[in-house]
Design a protein around this motif. Structure first.
Motif, short mmCIF file in Angstrom:
data_model
loop_
_atom_site.label_atom_id
_atom_site.label_comp_id
_atom_site.label_asym_id
_atom_site.label_seq_id
_atom_site.Cartn_x
_atom_site.Cartn_y
_atom_site.Cartn_z
N VAL A 672 32.73 36.86 49.37
CA VAL A 672 32.83 36.96 47.91
C VAL A 672 33.27 38.35 47.49
O VAL A 672 34.11 38.52 46.60
CB VAL A 672 31.48 36.59 47.26
N ARG A 673 32.75 39.38 48.17
CA ARG A 673 33.14 40.75 47.83
C ARG A 673 34.61 40.99 48.16
O ARG A 673 35.34 41.64 47.41
CB ARG A 673 32.24 41.74 48.57
N MET A 674 35.06 40.45 49.28
CA MET A 674 36.46 40.61 49.64
C MET A 674 37.37 39.92 48.62
O MET A 674 38.40 40.47 48.21
CB MET A 674 36.69 40.02 51.04
N ARG A 675 36.99 38.72 48.18
CA ARG A 675 37.80 37.99 47.19
C ARG A 675 37.77 38.71 45.84
O ARG A 675 38.78 38.72 45.12
CB ARG A 675 37.30 36.57 47.06
N TYR A 676 36.65 39.29 45.52
CA TYR A 676 36.56 40.03 44.27
C TYR A 676 37.51 41.23 44.30
O TYR A 676 38.22 41.52 43.32
CB TYR A 676 35.13 40.48 44.04
N ASP A 677 37.57 41.92 45.44
CA ASP A 677 38.49 43.05 45.56
C ASP A 677 39.94 42.58 45.49
O ASP A 677 40.81 43.29 44.94
CB ASP A 677 38.25 43.79 46.88
N ARG A 678 40.22 41.41 46.02
CA ARG A 678 41.58 40.90 45.95
C ARG A 678 41.97 40.60 44.49
O ARG A 678 43.08 40.93 44.06
CB ARG A 678 41.71 39.62 46.79
N ILE A 679 41.05 39.99 43.75
CA ILE A 679 41.32 39.71 42.34
C ILE A 679 41.51 41.02 41.58
O ILE A 679 42.38 41.13 40.70
CB ILE A 679 40.19 38.87 41.74
N ARG A 680 40.72 42.04 41.92
CA ARG A 680 40.88 43.34 41.26
C ARG A 680 42.26 43.93 41.54
O ARG A 680 42.90 44.52 40.65
CB ARG A 680 39.81 44.32 41.74
N SER A 681 42.73 43.76 42.78
CA SER A 681 44.06 44.27 43.11
C SER A 681 45.15 43.57 42.31
O SER A 681 46.04 44.22 41.75
CB SER A 681 44.31 44.08 44.61
N ILE A 682 45.06 42.24 42.25
CA ILE A 682 46.07 41.48 41.50
C ILE A 682 45.96 41.79 40.01
O ILE A 682 46.97 41.98 39.32
CB ILE A 682 45.88 39.98 41.76
N ALA A 683 44.73 41.86 39.51
CA ALA A 683 44.55 42.18 38.10
C ALA A 683 45.09 43.57 37.79
O ALA A 683 45.58 43.82 36.69
CB ALA A 683 43.07 42.08 37.72
N GLY A 684 45.02 44.49 38.77
CA GLY A 684 45.58 45.82 38.56
C GLY A 684 47.08 45.77 38.36
O GLY A 684 47.64 46.50 37.53
N ARG A 685 47.77 44.91 39.13
CA ARG A 685 49.21 44.77 38.94
C ARG A 685 49.53 44.19 37.57
O ARG A 685 50.43 44.67 36.87
CB ARG A 685 49.78 43.85 40.02
N VAL A 686 48.79 43.16 37.18
CA VAL A 686 48.99 42.57 35.86
C VAL A 686 48.72 43.60 34.78
O VAL A 686 49.44 43.70 33.77
CB VAL A 686 48.10 41.32 35.69
N GLN A 687 47.66 44.40 34.98
CA GLN A 687 47.30 45.43 34.02
C GLN A 687 48.43 46.44 33.86
O GLN A 687 48.75 46.88 32.75
CB GLN A 687 46.03 46.12 34.52
N THR A 688 49.08 46.79 34.97
CA THR A 688 50.19 47.74 34.91
C THR A 688 51.36 47.18 34.12
O THR A 688 51.96 47.86 33.28
CB THR A 688 50.64 48.10 36.34
N VAL A 689 51.69 45.91 34.38
CA VAL A 689 52.81 45.30 33.67
C VAL A 689 52.51 45.21 32.17
O VAL A 689 53.36 45.53 31.33
CB VAL A 689 53.10 43.90 34.25
N ILE A 690 51.29 44.77 31.83
CA ILE A 690 50.92 44.68 30.42
C ILE A 690 50.96 46.05 29.76
O ILE A 690 51.42 46.21 28.62
CB ILE A 690 49.54 44.02 30.27
N GLY A 691 50.50 47.07 30.49
CA GLY A 691 50.56 48.43 29.95
C GLY A 691 51.98 48.89 29.71
O GLY A 691 52.27 49.54 28.70
N ASP A 692 52.90 48.54 30.65
CA ASP A 692 54.30 48.92 30.46
C ASP A 692 54.91 48.23 29.25
O ASP A 692 55.67 48.83 28.48
CB ASP A 692 55.10 48.58 31.71
N LEU A 693 54.59 46.94 29.08
CA LEU A 693 55.10 46.23 27.91
C LEU A 693 54.56 46.85 26.62
O LEU A 693 55.28 46.99 25.63
CB LEU A 693 54.71 44.75 27.99
N ALA A 694 53.26 47.20 26.65
CA ALA A 694 52.67 47.83 25.46
C ALA A 694 53.34 49.19 25.17
O ALA A 694 53.55 49.55 24.01
CB ALA A 694 51.17 48.01 25.66
N THR A 695 53.67 49.91 26.24
CA THR A 695 54.33 51.21 26.05
C THR A 695 55.67 51.06 25.33
O THR A 695 55.98 51.83 24.40
CB THR A 695 54.53 51.88 27.42
N GLN A 696 56.47 50.06 25.76
CA GLN A 696 57.77 49.87 25.10
C GLN A 696 57.58 49.51 23.62
O GLN A 696 58.30 50.00 22.75
CB GLN A 696 58.57 48.76 25.80
N GLY A 697 56.61 48.65 23.32
CA GLY A 697 56.36 48.28 21.94
C GLY A 697 55.88 49.45 21.10
O GLY A 697 56.29 49.61 19.94
#
Length: 807
Positions: A672-697
């Motif tokens: 469960v801890r390993m899967r949680y870390d994996r979700i955190r990694s993927i969510a970090g990528r999504v967070q970066t993309v959303i942040g970039d989109l927010a920056t352009q706006g």
């Protein structure tokens, strides 16, 4: 993003079954039951007997009838001490398996030691008449019984014997020789049946206020809320802001109810007297059959209801005569469609109230022919076996075929019909293994073999589609093919004008747009509707079991899945790939990679600028030509599951294990801890993309927000100069100069970014005032010895499709 085609074994195959559709024949069956292969059956209807002699010492008889054809034998139930029994039971023997020339019908007396023969009737198969629907059923006749020597015996038996097909109305309820090994108690579990989903309503309860509440503790301000219970659904309002004995809420609660309404709505007003303690101040019960039904958005009259309260005196309940009151509006919403299946695969979009239904636009006919290559689903007598049946669901009508016992290549050849009210709907066909015909325990379940979905809007009208669909099921070990099912499908349009006019109507009833429900509310209500439908159908006879209904309705489609998330991401990238391709093509034009194409684009651009009235006609003509060009490659068969698109064939084993895990999880904390870390990694990528989109706006917003005074000064100055220049310069000149500048030859270009792009990238965003905490991934190294593949996957950079968004 072009993906390689999926494996041939997983692909759809067109077939050519021997069906009557399109054939010229004088057979009446060819026009009514023409999507399946005809299967011949010998039918024997045992109606009743009279004047049977007594065979026991007491002079009475316990009669039953045995119908025998070669090695196959069907037996009716027996009656205790009855000389004039009535059975009215039908037996069906498949002509393919007939190995005899004579049909024998025995009337016997059931005995403890050996059953006595009362009499028999014999029929030559060559003399049996043939019946073709819609001819009337064959009338039964009285036959005088004979003994074994052919002499007349006492007693008569009423029978009807005929040859027919599976289109005969006696077929669904008859005993089949194919299921001769099934005990009499399990025969009902193998017959074909038609079910109807219960009529579902949304129940809206608008809790307004209460008056004259009597809390037990008068020294404190009451914290009052209303709890509403309908069956296994329970909702509650927020605690009233007015902490008095006359609280107010004005809050809506929504439930799902099914006709016939079996349980009342129970409202209770409760006072929170402690952290985990609530005191009931009053309660009322409202039968739903007396509730007003609303078809539109007009307001419903409110009602005052008395709240009953009981106290216990000397161990007995006594009602307090002084009654508090509650003020509410309650109605059954008939203008909504109650979603009871996955929204992506809806088979019905009509509102609940029948008065609001539009006329049907056509007929859908489905022929369930056969299956082959089925996998063994259970073990019987040390060998694998499968007892397969099909379930099809469209609209409120469910059908279940008969169960073909112990056969990996079952042939059903059953045909069903549905009314179609909207072409943007989906029919679902599932194949299951019957786990309740060999004395299965109460906890046994019907195993899922696979399912097929077909969207009606992808079908051409009046065309017969005959295909073999692979049954693909995702297991923890990966995607597996469990067999193939052969279907014949035809959509007949009753009015082309009405069907085309449907495309201008909203998909859902208008109440969903006038008074929309929230996404979270719809999801909760859909789950409740699924539970109600599965409970009602599991109470039918024979039951359509809960696990079958839930599989057909996709009850677990809302659960998190790494595989589905990746598949959805690549679907988005596939949609964006068209825009990316256009951008690359335009870049090639600007850099003169193909001089002839660039010159033609320059000529076209100059013509459109000089004659702007040609722009829109040119665009629509271009789209028309693209559509005509693509007509040659239009799909010629219904779409089916693509294992590449769904990433079913490329999912990591741990991702599949996570998808099949229970909720809450049953895996060790290490996983469960390993899967949680994996979700955190993927969510970090999504967070970066959303942040970039927010920056352009935010950079666009900062053009006029004076966050950077110098940048805003430059921009507003540019706007003033541009306004003056555009005011005195013809628009065609500006457009022509701008286009020629964008399309200029590479020798006039510089490798450095343009001035407007440099200016835009220098504009401030809010990222500098948004707190960022940078953490290293060194902690993942401790996982490497046990999970090297997962750690490598976590440390991968974001997909290339995301990088350009952060530029």
């Amino acid at each position: 993003m072009q993906k390689p085609p999926q494996a041939v074994d997983f692909a759809l195959k067109e077939t050519s079954p021997n069906i009557g559709a399109g054939a010229v024949s004088g057979d009446k069956l060819s026009s009514t039951y023409d999507l399946v292969e005809q299967m011949q059956y010998l039918y024997v209807r045992v109606v009743k007997a009279k004047d049977l002699p007594g065979k026991d010492v007491t002079g009475s008889c316990d009669p039953y009838v045995e119908v025998k054809l070669g090695n196959y034998k069907g037996i009716t139930k027996h009656f205790e001490k009855k000389s004039n029994p009535e059975w009215n039971q039908v037996f069906a023997f498949s002509k393919e398996r007939i190995q005899a020339s004579v049909l024998e019908v025995y009337v016997k007396d059931k005995d403890v030691v050996a059953d006595d023969l009362i009499g028999r009737a014999m029929f030559d198969l060559n003399e049996i008449p043939k019946r073709i629907p819609p001819d009337s059923p064959l009338a039964p006749q009285w036959y005088r019984l004979e003994d074994r020597k052919g002499n007349k015996a006492k007693g008569e038996l009423m029978l009807a014997v005929w040859m027919g097909t599976q289109a005969d109305e006696a077929f669904p309820d008859s005993w089949h020789s194919d299921a001769a090994s099934v005990g009499p108690d399990a025969v009902s579990n193998i017959r074909s049946k038609v079910y109807l989903s219960p009529k579902l309503w949304y129940v809206r309860v608008n809790v307004i206020e209460a008056q004259d509440l009597v809390p037990t503790d008068k020294t404190r301000f009451p914290e009052v809320f209303v709890k509403a219970v309908l069956g296994n659904q329970a909702l509650r309002t927020r605690v009233s802001q007015s902490k008095t004995i006359n609280p107010m809420w004005n809050e809506d609660l929504m439930f799902v109810a099914a006709e016939p309404f079996e349980e009342p709505l129970v409202l209770s007003v409760e006072d929170r007297v402690g952290s985990n303690k609530d005191e009931t101040l009053g309660k009322c019960m409202i039968p739903l059959h007396i509730v007003q039904r609303r078809l539109d958005h007009r307001p419903v009259n409110s009602r005052w209801l008395n709240l009953e309260k009981h106290v216990i005196v000397d161990g007995e309940k006594k009602e307090i005569k002084f009654a508090s009151r509650i003020h509410l509006r309650i109605c059954l919403e008939g203008g909504y469609h109650v979603l009871d299946e996955s929204t992506h695969y809806s088979s019905d979009l009509r509102p609940t109230a029948k008065q609001l239904w539009r006329p049907s636009i056509g007929i859908l006919e489905l022929g369930i022919l056969s299956a082959h290559g089925l996998m063994p689903m259970k073990t019987k007598d040390g060998r694998g076996t499968t007892d397969a049946y099909c379930v099809a669901k469209y609209g409120q009508k469910w059908i279940r075929t008969r169960t073909i016992v112990d056969n990996f290549m079952p042939r059903w050849n059953e045909q069903y019909t549905w009314e179609v009210f909207d072409t943007c709907t989906v029919i679902t066909v599932g194949v299951f293994d019957n786990g309740h015909i060999h004395g299965g325990a109460g906890g046994s379940k019907d195993s899922r073999i696979g399912k097929v979905r077909i969207r009606l809007s992808t079908l051409e009208a009046d065309r017969v589609y005959t295909h073999s669909y692979p049954l693909l099921v995702l297991h923890p070990s990966g995607v597996k093919k469990t067999g193939e099912i052969q279907l014949a499908l035809r959509f007949t349009c009753s009015s082309l004008i009405n069907m085309l006019h449907m495309y201008s109507h909203p998909l859902l009833p208008k109440m969903h747009y006038i008074h929309p429900l929230s996404v979270i509310q719809l999801d909760v209500l859909r789950h409740q509707a699924m539970q109600i439908v599965s409970m009602r159908l599991s109470r039918a006879e024979p039951p359509l079991r809960k696990e079958v209904v839930e599989y057909m309705l996709d009850v677990d489609s809302h659960m998190w899945s790494m595989r589905r998330s990746k598949a959805n991401f690549f679907r988005i990238m596939g949609v964006l790939s068209g825009l990316i391709a256009v951008g690359k093509w335009f870049d090639q034009i600007c850099y003169w990679r193909n001089p002839l194409t660039s010159i033609l684009i320059h000529i076209l651009f100059i013509i459109l600028v000089l004659y702007p009235e040609l722009i829109l006609p040119t665009v629509f003509l271009y789209l028309f030509l693209i559509g005509i060009w693509n007509f040659r490659w239009r799909p010629r068969h219904p779409p089916h599951m693509d294992t590449r698109l769904s990433h079913a064939d490329a999912a990591h084993p741990d991702e599949l294990d996570e998808e099949f895990d229970t909720f809450p999880t049953s895996r060790p904390s290490d996983f469960v801890r390993m899967r949680y870390d994996r979700i955190r990694s993927i969510a970090g990528r999504v967070q970066t993309v959303i942040g970039d989109l927010a920056t352009q706006g935010e950079r666009f917003q900062s053009l006029l927000s004076w966050r950077d005074p110098r940048a805003t000064t430059l921009f507003v100055t540019f706007c003033l100069v541009a306004a003056l220049v555009l005011y005195v310069t013809p628009f065609q000149v500006i457009a022509l100069l701008t286009g020629l500048y964008v399309l200029r030859h590479p020798r006039f270009r510089h490798k450095l970014p343009s001035t407007p792009l440099n200016f835009f990238r220098r504009l401030p965003a809010r990222s500098d005032i948004n707190q960022h905490v940078i953490e290293s991934c060194t902690g993942l190294k401790s996982w490497y010895p046990t999970h090297p593949d997962i750690v490598k996957q976590l440390l991968q950079p974001p997909p290339s499709g995301l990088i350009f968004l952060g530029a």
